[in-house]
Design a protein around this motif. Sequence first.
Motif, PDB file in Angstrom:
ATOM      1  N   LEU A 318      40.806  44.527  45.285  1.00  0.00           N
ATOM      2  CA  LEU A 318      39.915  45.533  45.847  1.00  0.00           C
ATOM      3  C   LEU A 318      39.940  46.797  45.010  1.00  0.00           C
ATOM      4  CD1 LEU A 318      40.783  45.040  49.623  1.00  0.00           C
ATOM      5  CD2 LEU A 318      38.811  44.142  48.368  1.00  0.00           C
ATOM      6  N   ASP A 320      40.607  47.988  40.615  1.00  0.00           N
ATOM      7  CA  ASP A 320      40.820  47.555  39.234  1.00  0.00           C
ATOM      8  C   ASP A 320      42.089  48.161  38.659  1.00  0.00           C
ATOM      9  OD1 ASP A 320      38.651  45.831  38.753  1.00  0.00           O
ATOM     10  OD2 ASP A 320      37.291  47.530  38.525  1.00  0.00           O
ATOM     11  N   ASP A 339      34.610  44.502  41.555  1.00  0.00           N
ATOM     12  CA  ASP A 339      33.307  44.353  42.198  1.00  0.00           C
ATOM     13  C   ASP A 339      32.667  43.005  41.903  1.00  0.00           C
ATOM     14  OD1 ASP A 339      32.694  44.759  39.558  1.00  0.00           O
ATOM     15  OD2 ASP A 339      31.470  46.537  39.866  1.00  0.00           O
ATOM     16  N   ARG A 347      38.010  34.461  45.551  1.00  0.00           N
ATOM     17  CA  ARG A 347      38.004  35.509  46.572  1.00  0.00           C
ATOM     18  C   ARG A 347      38.562  34.986  47.897  1.00  0.00           C
ATOM     19  NH1 ARG A 347      38.743  40.461  47.053  1.00  0.00           N
ATOM     20  NH2 ARG A 347      40.533  39.333  47.869  1.00  0.00           N
TER      21      ARG A 347
END
Length: 519
Positions: A318, A320, A339, A347
């Motif tokens: 969620l 970087d 993203d 995921r």
Amino acid sequence: MNAPLLAIENLTLSFGASAALNGLTLAIQPGEMLGLVGESGSGKSAAALAVLGLLPQGAQLTGDIRFHGKQARPEHLRGRGIAMIFQDARAALNPVRCIGRQIADALHAHQGLRGAALQAETIRLLAEVQLTDTARLLQAYPHELSGGMCQRVGIALALACKPDLLIADEPTTALDTTTQAAIMQLLHGLIQRHGMAVLFITHDLALAAAHCRRVAVMQAGRVVECAASQTLFADPQHAYTQKLIAALPHRMAAQPAGEAVPLLDVRALRKLYPMRGTAEMLAAVDGVDLQIAQGEALGLVGESGCGKSTLALLIARLLDASAGSMKFEGQDIAAMPADGFAGTGQRRRIQMVFQDAAGSLNPRHTAFAAIADPLRHLLGLQGKALDSRVRECARLAGLPENLLNRLPHQLSGGQKTRIGIARAIATEPALIVLDEPTAGLDAPVQAEILALLENLRLQLGMALLLISHDLNVVRQSCGRVAVMQHGRIVETAPTAQLFSQPQHPHSRELLQALPQIEA
């Protein structure tokens, strides 16, 4: 015994047909710290709000409240002898007003201070709650402070009223043991310097035992037992008190040994943030190495602000990373932008249970919709297949089906946590990251959630990364523990070894600050 500072007699409180207090009787002596414990929904916070008259329109309150021996209406006490520290320190602060102005507002409202006197008293209050770097703090906003710092600001705001009684509603929730110990030491110091009393509301029985001479136990809106702390914990008389004490964490989970090829292999992971007003960068996560085996539960502990939640967001993809690698099931997922990770097949294999169970749920969506959301977006389920899977996940998480059509505000804290768990397991993940999943829950509900997670881990074969400020929770639930300090992992060891023979000074510091119940 002297006349009580605050005496509550036969207090009843109802919201329509729902009763929150049912004949509450309680007395607080001058200069004492009285612990108030009980399960979620027992009426602890409702009692505090009733005393201060912070009740919604339509609430029906009856009974007798006496302060300094004189009968008074709750709204007459607020800010005139009684102040409150709220449970969610950050949420209690104005997010768009700097800290200096918020304290100055309280001082002006309650003491009428202006100009240089106002500025001087603002700085003095920050110093009294042991906040340094005053120049920066006066201009800082709540989101720029750690949880412990926000709590100290909340105490400073309360002191602006010069109270004789301070009501502290869960003032150490979600704080690590050392920050928790520092806040408790601060409260004791305030009692000694100002002679004020503290009503200490908490779900943490060990904390109440360690810091309160007397403890009152609430059930269903009334006090069922009140005694000296040592007496109550050594020989509880009421069956409900016995139940609470029996639910305290005491066992240690058995865990599988680490595998040759870990499920998750984190190497030299870093996350940098720019420091406002400078060209420097702050390392929230600074070169972390961490491995999690298939099916194991790894605990992550450390002080507030050490980087635990940032690391959780990095692993859950969620956020970087600035540098480093994270190999999950053999693939470096750190190389994928956060993203874009939602569009990959992995995921669904990493899910997260967030710290704020209520805040992680859409207030306009039912429990069913919350659990269904990842199933629609990640697995494409619809119709009967979707309905069946939602109900199965609710059952696995211990959430009754008749609650699936309720909105978050209609559910208890434990029930909202179960929704978060049901949502996390819905996509059959290999790893679940849990950020303080039991924070703010009373001991019986906490025990239920931990037992649930252990059963799900064994039943579904998934791994857990359990982040908690409560070392007892980690000791009960995890086979290994990693200790984090200043963005780095300073020690990782099997749970029994870490608790009996900690090697790093910070690990020893955390353990020494752990509240103990003396028989």
